[in-house]
Design an enzyme around this catalytic site. Structure first.
Site, PDB file in Angstrom:
ATOM      1  N   ASP A 114       0.741  -1.284  -0.181  1.00 61.87           N
ATOM      2  CA  ASP A 114       0.086   0.043  -0.074  1.00 61.87           C
ATOM      3  C   ASP A 114       0.736   1.351   0.163  1.00 61.87           C
ATOM      4  O   ASP A 114       2.131   1.346   0.461  1.00 61.87           O
ATOM      5  CB  ASP A 114      -0.983  -0.026   1.353  1.00 61.87           C
ATOM      6  CG  ASP A 114      -1.746  -1.096   1.165  1.00 61.87           C
ATOM      7  OD1 ASP A 114      -2.274  -1.665   0.060  1.00 61.87           O
ATOM      8  OD2 ASP A 114      -2.222  -1.594   2.342  1.00 61.87           O
TER       9      ASP A 114
HETATM   10  N1  URA Z   1      -1.154  -6.061   3.810  1.00 63.90           N
HETATM   11  C1  URA Z   1      -1.806  -4.627   3.830  1.00 63.90           C
HETATM   12  O1  URA Z   1      -2.633  -4.664   4.538  1.00 63.90           O
HETATM   13  N2  URA Z   1      -1.171  -3.716   3.086  1.00 63.90           N
HETATM   14  C2  URA Z   1       0.143  -4.109   2.620  1.00 63.90           C
HETATM   15  O2  URA Z   1       0.684  -3.021   1.951  1.00 63.90           O
HETATM   16  C3  URA Z   1       0.745  -5.272   2.600  1.00 63.90           C
HETATM   17  C4  URA Z   1       0.096  -6.207   3.121  1.00 63.90           C
END
Ligand code: URA
Length: 249
Positions: A114
């Protein structure tokens, strides 16, 4: 363009080497060489047609040192505020953190983190390797450090290990490993890569992720001396591939 003369196996002409490594179109690479801006072993090489063994070849282009890689596999320490998408929207793309030759080679992120997640991100231009690494059958453990809003309880850890229901999957999703690393710090090992998986799993046990960092994939640990935004070559993809005999499918 066909080779101008037959070359021994594992050799290539200097202009083709520069082209393959992302230093521009053939003409641009030729221009760089002819104008004396390319050196090998400390000596300027101004013949675009000179042939070189490619394996491990070190060369310098306009002062920038480079090592030949037939296929690129790199680890990037992703800072917050960058998107993994190839067509980023609100935030700059992680590609902006790479030097121009790697951007030109079209490296793709192996899975996504993310925008606000930091840490270990793999990127490659090796299509079959990308496929292998992103396949749902690819059960390589990934370790995440999640800073939570509320103190972490043993009951929450037990539920994460037993499996929690996420809204897009009828089957419970389990963490492979859970460790309370601090009152508000949870170390989670996952072998899948579902959308927002850590955040949704933590929410499913009535806590909330405030910050997320990926520290390890397979045997590859993010080097502690690697600052956010820095990258390194990975010479042996085996460090991020499933071990023989590991669970598949
Ligand atoms: N899980 C998440 O919630 N976000 C990420 O960026 C990676 C794994």
């Amino acid at each position: 363009m066909p080779p101008r003369h037959r070359l021994p196996a594992g050799h290539d002409t200097l202009d083709q080497i520069l082209f393959s490594q992302g230093f521009g179109a053939r003409r641009e690479c030729e221009g760089l060489i002819l104008s004396g801006r390319v050196s090998i072993g400390g000596q300027v090489v101004d013949d675009p047609d000179s042939d070189w063994p490619t394996q491990g070849l070190r060369f310098t282009v306009e002062g920038q040192e480079w090592v030949y890689h037939d296929k690129a596999l790199i680890v990037l320490n992703k800072p917050a505020g960058y998107e993994c998408s190839l067509k980023p929207g609100a935030w700059p793309g992680v590609h902006n953190l790479l030097p121009l030759p790697l951007r030109r080679r079209g490296l793709q992120p192996v899975g996504r983190l993310d925008q606000d997640t930091t840490g270990l991100l793999l990127m490659t231009d090796d299509g079959p390797l990308l496929h292998k690494l992103t396949s749902p059958k690819h059960h390589v453990p990934k370790i995440y450090e999640a800073t939570t809003k509320h103190p972490i309880t043993q009951a929450q850890c037990d539920k994460l290990l037993a499996g929690v229901l996420l809204d897009d999957d009828p089957k419970p999703v389990k963490a492979e490993g859970v460790e309370i690393a601090g009152e508000y710090l949870l170390r989670l090992t996952l072998t899948e890569g579902k959308y927002h998986q850590v955040k949704r799993m933590v929410a499913a046990v009535s806590n909330r992720v405030e910050a997320l960092h990926r520290s390890q994939i397979g045997d590859l640990i993010l080097p502690s001396d690697m600052a956010p935004g820095q990258w390194q070559w990975i010479d042996d993809p085996a460090v991020v591939l499933p071990k023989r005999g590991a669970k598949q499918g």
